[in-house]
Write a protein that holds these residues in place. Structure first.
Motif, PDB file in Angstrom:
ATOM      1  N   PRO A 127       0.870  -1.353  -0.148  1.00  0.00           N
ATOM      2  CA  PRO A 127       0.071   0.055   0.095  1.00  0.00           C
ATOM      3  C   PRO A 127       0.895   1.380  -0.034  1.00  0.00           C
ATOM      4  O   PRO A 127       2.041   1.160   0.441  1.00  0.00           O
ATOM      5  CB  PRO A 127      -0.828  -0.058   1.319  1.00  0.00           C
ATOM      6  N   VAL A 128       0.307   2.424  -0.372  1.00  0.00           N
ATOM      7  CA  VAL A 128       0.839   3.507  -0.548  1.00  0.00           C
ATOM      8  C   VAL A 128       1.392   4.381   0.856  1.00  0.00           C
ATOM      9  O   VAL A 128       2.202   4.860   0.929  1.00  0.00           O
ATOM     10  CB  VAL A 128       0.208   4.515  -1.219  1.00  0.00           C
ATOM     11  N   SER A 129       0.615   3.721   1.690  1.00  0.00           N
ATOM     12  CA  SER A 129       1.015   3.999   3.210  1.00  0.00           C
ATOM     13  C   SER A 129       2.374   3.588   3.541  1.00  0.00           C
ATOM     14  O   SER A 129       2.689   3.966   4.555  1.00  0.00           O
ATOM     15  CB  SER A 129      -0.096   3.731   4.028  1.00  0.00           C
ATOM     16  N   MET A 130       2.986   2.807   2.963  1.00  0.00           N
ATOM     17  CA  MET A 130       4.175   2.196   3.440  1.00  0.00           C
ATOM     18  C   MET A 130       5.481   2.959   2.776  1.00  0.00           C
ATOM     19  O   MET A 130       6.548   2.601   3.178  1.00  0.00           O
ATOM     20  CB  MET A 130       4.368   0.808   2.860  1.00  0.00           C
TER      21      MET A 130
ATOM     22  N   LYS B 186      12.527   5.028   5.385  1.00  0.00           N
ATOM     23  CA  LYS B 186      13.395   4.829   6.372  1.00  0.00           C
ATOM     24  C   LYS B 186      14.184   3.688   6.663  1.00  0.00           C
ATOM     25  O   LYS B 186      15.161   3.661   6.980  1.00  0.00           O
ATOM     26  CB  LYS B 186      12.337   4.863   7.810  1.00  0.00           C
ATOM     27  N   LEU B 187      13.825   2.594   5.985  1.00  0.00           N
ATOM     28  CA  LEU B 187      14.391   1.197   5.790  1.00  0.00           C
ATOM     29  C   LEU B 187      15.529   1.313   4.728  1.00  0.00           C
ATOM     30  O   LEU B 187      16.349   0.375   4.622  1.00  0.00           O
ATOM     31  CB  LEU B 187      13.601   0.180   5.673  1.00  0.00           C
ATOM     32  N   GLY B 188      15.896   2.545   4.174  1.00  0.00           N
ATOM     33  CA  GLY B 188      16.582   2.701   2.879  1.00  0.00           C
ATOM     34  C   GLY B 188      16.180   2.277   1.534  1.00  0.00           C
ATOM     35  O   GLY B 188      17.159   2.148   0.580  1.00  0.00           O
TER      36      GLY B 188
ATOM     37  N   VAL C  32       5.517   7.527  -4.876  1.00  0.00           N
ATOM     38  CA  VAL C  32       4.108   7.583  -5.242  1.00  0.00           C
ATOM     39  C   VAL C  32       3.973   7.856  -6.585  1.00  0.00           C
ATOM     40  O   VAL C  32       4.397   9.008  -6.896  1.00  0.00           O
ATOM     41  CB  VAL C  32       3.237   7.922  -4.310  1.00  0.00           C
ATOM     42  N   GLN C  33       3.693   6.849  -7.416  1.00  0.00           N
ATOM     43  CA  GLN C  33       3.487   7.275  -8.939  1.00  0.00           C
ATOM     44  C   GLN C  33       1.741   6.750  -9.312  1.00  0.00           C
ATOM     45  O   GLN C  33       1.744   5.658  -9.274  1.00  0.00           O
ATOM     46  CB  GLN C  33       4.484   6.577  -9.956  1.00  0.00           C
ATOM     47  N   THR C  34       1.185   7.788  -9.762  1.00  0.00           N
ATOM     48  CA  THR C  34      -0.212   7.289 -10.097  1.00  0.00           C
ATOM     49  C   THR C  34      -1.070   6.473  -9.165  1.00  0.00           C
ATOM     50  O   THR C  34      -1.351   5.568  -9.283  1.00  0.00           O
ATOM     51  CB  THR C  34      -0.298   6.673 -11.434  1.00  0.00           C
ATOM     52  N   GLY C  35      -0.669   6.743  -7.924  1.00  0.00           N
ATOM     53  CA  GLY C  35      -1.246   5.902  -6.707  1.00  0.00           C
ATOM     54  C   GLY C  35      -0.984   4.678  -6.268  1.00  0.00           C
ATOM     55  O   GLY C  35      -1.343   3.847  -5.610  1.00  0.00           O
ATOM     56  N   ARG C  36       0.297   4.495  -6.738  1.00  0.00           N
ATOM     57  CA  ARG C  36       0.919   3.181  -6.603  1.00  0.00           C
ATOM     58  C   ARG C  36       2.361   3.329  -6.187  1.00  0.00           C
ATOM     59  O   ARG C  36       3.239   4.240  -6.616  1.00  0.00           O
ATOM     60  CB  ARG C  36       0.957   2.331  -7.696  1.00  0.00           C
ATOM     61  N   LEU C  37       3.017   2.482  -5.237  1.00  0.00           N
ATOM     62  CA  LEU C  37       4.451   2.674  -4.816  1.00  0.00           C
ATOM     63  C   LEU C  37       5.212   2.112  -6.049  1.00  0.00           C
ATOM     64  O   LEU C  37       5.021   1.271  -6.999  1.00  0.00           O
ATOM     65  CB  LEU C  37       4.905   1.667  -3.649  1.00  0.00           C
ATOM     66  N   ALA C  38       6.274   2.643  -6.362  1.00  0.00           N
ATOM     67  CA  ALA C  38       7.338   2.579  -7.479  1.00  0.00           C
ATOM     68  C   ALA C  38       8.528   2.984  -7.017  1.00  0.00           C
ATOM     69  O   ALA C  38       8.789   3.565  -6.037  1.00  0.00           O
ATOM     70  CB  ALA C  38       7.083   3.113  -8.855  1.00  0.00           C
ATOM     71  N   LEU C  39       9.565   2.222  -7.571  1.00  0.00           N
ATOM     72  CA  LEU C  39      11.192   2.717  -7.406  1.00  0.00           C
ATOM     73  C   LEU C  39      11.257   4.097  -7.876  1.00  0.00           C
ATOM     74  O   LEU C  39      10.962   4.644  -8.941  1.00  0.00           O
ATOM     75  CB  LEU C  39      11.879   1.701  -7.797  1.00  0.00           C
ATOM     76  N   VAL C  40      12.279   4.858  -6.973  1.00  0.00           N
ATOM     77  CA  VAL C  40      12.564   6.277  -7.493  1.00  0.00           C
ATOM     78  C   VAL C  40      13.207   6.262  -8.855  1.00  0.00           C
ATOM     79  O   VAL C  40      13.917   5.466  -9.274  1.00  0.00           O
ATOM     80  CB  VAL C  40      13.479   6.864  -6.562  1.00  0.00           C
ATOM     81  N   GLY C  41      12.812   7.272  -9.701  1.00  0.00           N
ATOM     82  CA  GLY C  41      13.351   7.321 -10.751  1.00  0.00           C
ATOM     83  C   GLY C  41      12.935   6.567 -11.979  1.00  0.00           C
ATOM     84  O   GLY C  41      13.774   6.503 -13.175  1.00  0.00           O
TER      85      GLY C  41
ATOM     86  N   LYS D 252      14.548  -6.191   7.922  1.00  0.00           N
ATOM     87  CA  LYS D 252      12.800  -5.894   7.905  1.00  0.00           C
ATOM     88  C   LYS D 252      12.422  -6.003   6.399  1.00  0.00           C
ATOM     89  O   LYS D 252      11.530  -6.276   6.146  1.00  0.00           O
ATOM     90  CB  LYS D 252      12.848  -4.554   8.529  1.00  0.00           C
ATOM     91  N   LEU D 253      13.131  -5.380   5.439  1.00  0.00           N
ATOM     92  CA  LEU D 253      12.762  -5.626   4.007  1.00  0.00           C
ATOM     93  C   LEU D 253      12.681  -6.625   3.473  1.00  0.00           C
ATOM     94  O   LEU D 253      11.742  -7.075   2.749  1.00  0.00           O
ATOM     95  CB  LEU D 253      13.901  -4.575   3.203  1.00  0.00           C
ATOM     96  N   LEU D 254      13.499  -7.709   3.810  1.00  0.00           N
ATOM     97  CA  LEU D 254      13.367  -9.155   3.420  1.00  0.00           C
ATOM     98  C   LEU D 254      12.248  -9.563   3.855  1.00  0.00           C
ATOM     99  O   LEU D 254      11.367 -10.485   3.032  1.00  0.00           O
ATOM    100  CB  LEU D 254      14.677  -9.808   3.902  1.00  0.00           C
ATOM    101  N   VAL D 255      11.613  -9.336   5.102  1.00  0.00           N
ATOM    102  CA  VAL D 255      10.484  -9.885   5.670  1.00  0.00           C
ATOM    103  C   VAL D 255       9.401  -9.307   4.846  1.00  0.00           C
ATOM    104  O   VAL D 255       8.509 -10.232   4.493  1.00  0.00           O
ATOM    105  CB  VAL D 255      10.282  -9.783   7.287  1.00  0.00           C
ATOM    106  N   HIS D 256       9.313  -7.926   4.370  1.00  0.00           N
ATOM    107  CA  HIS D 256       8.303  -7.340   3.856  1.00  0.00           C
ATOM    108  C   HIS D 256       8.009  -7.919   2.567  1.00  0.00           C
ATOM    109  O   HIS D 256       6.864  -8.295   1.981  1.00  0.00           O
ATOM    110  CB  HIS D 256       8.456  -5.793   3.754  1.00  0.00           C
ATOM    111  N   PHE D 257       9.101  -8.480   2.056  1.00  0.00           N
ATOM    112  CA  PHE D 257       9.030  -8.901   0.517  1.00  0.00           C
ATOM    113  C   PHE D 257       9.026 -10.488   0.518  1.00  0.00           C
ATOM    114  O   PHE D 257       8.858 -11.083  -0.526  1.00  0.00           O
ATOM    115  CB  PHE D 257      10.093  -8.581  -0.292  1.00  0.00           C
ATOM    116  N   GLY D 258       8.900 -11.233   1.681  1.00  0.00           N
ATOM    117  CA  GLY D 258       8.685 -12.522   1.742  1.00  0.00           C
ATOM    118  C   GLY D 258       9.892 -13.344   1.317  1.00  0.00           C
ATOM    119  O   GLY D 258      10.015 -14.471   0.910  1.00  0.00           O
ATOM    120  N   VAL D 259      11.248 -12.847   1.467  1.00  0.00           N
ATOM    121  CA  VAL D 259      12.441 -13.516   0.943  1.00  0.00           C
ATOM    122  C   VAL D 259      13.276 -14.003   2.034  1.00  0.00           C
ATOM    123  O   VAL D 259      13.510 -13.561   3.202  1.00  0.00           O
ATOM    124  CB  VAL D 259      13.446 -12.399   0.455  1.00  0.00           C
TER     125      VAL D 259
END
Length: 171
Positions: free
Chosen positions: A95-98, A104-106, A111-120, A140-147
């Protein structure tokens, strides 16, 4: 924590305060509950538990060596066993709220057109390289992405037989 599957035979795992376990088993020949339990008590330090079972020792050792190995999320300070790449598609499922949390996690996100995307407009971001030491933020990022990058495994230290009082070191 997973319950040990010992095929219907009663088994119990005790995890708790090491000092309390040591006192319950006995730390000296005079204090020990039964013969040679003081030797088990001396090994009760760090992240350990006690398994009580009526299963044959050969079956228990095989179960913990072969059957109880599972993929797990890495902890801070461990070494990455492979390169992990985060794609735009993986980021877009959150979600965009993340966005602030990911920043903060680096992780460089926007946010691009209401969705999260990588910068640039980037399509990939290398989270960690093989052999790199993982930070708490990376984990923490690995947990968010299930790796999952590590294995959960239990090492048996010793065996004590209640009927004979025999103590055996296993590793």
């Amino acid at each position: 924590f997973r319950e040990p599957d010992m095929e219907g035979k009663p088994s119990r795992i005790f995890l708790g305060k090491n000092k309390l376990l040591q006192i319950a088993l006995g730390r000296t020949p005079e204090e020990e509950y039964s013969d040679n339990l003081r030797r088990v008590s001396k090994l009760t330090s760090g992240s350990v538990g006690l398994l009580f079972t009526s299963r044959p020792s050969k079956d228990v050792e095989q179960y913990f060596r072969e059957d109880l190995v599972e993929e797990d999320f890495a902890r801070a300070g461990s070494t990455a066993k492979e390169k992990v790449v985060i794609t735009t598609d993986m980021v877009a499922t959150h979600p965009v709220s993340m966005v602030e949390h990911f920043r903060k996690l680096g992780l460089p996100v926007e946010v691009q057109t209401g969705r999260l995307a990588l910068v640039g407009g980037a399509t990939e971001h290398v989270l960690c390289k093989k052999g790199a030491t993982l930070t708490a933020e990376m984990c923490k990022l690995l947990v968010h992405f299930g790796v999952k990058l590590t294995e959960f495994r239990v090492s048996l230290l010793c065996r004590w037989n209640s009927s004979t009082g025999e103590f055996t070191m296993l590793s």
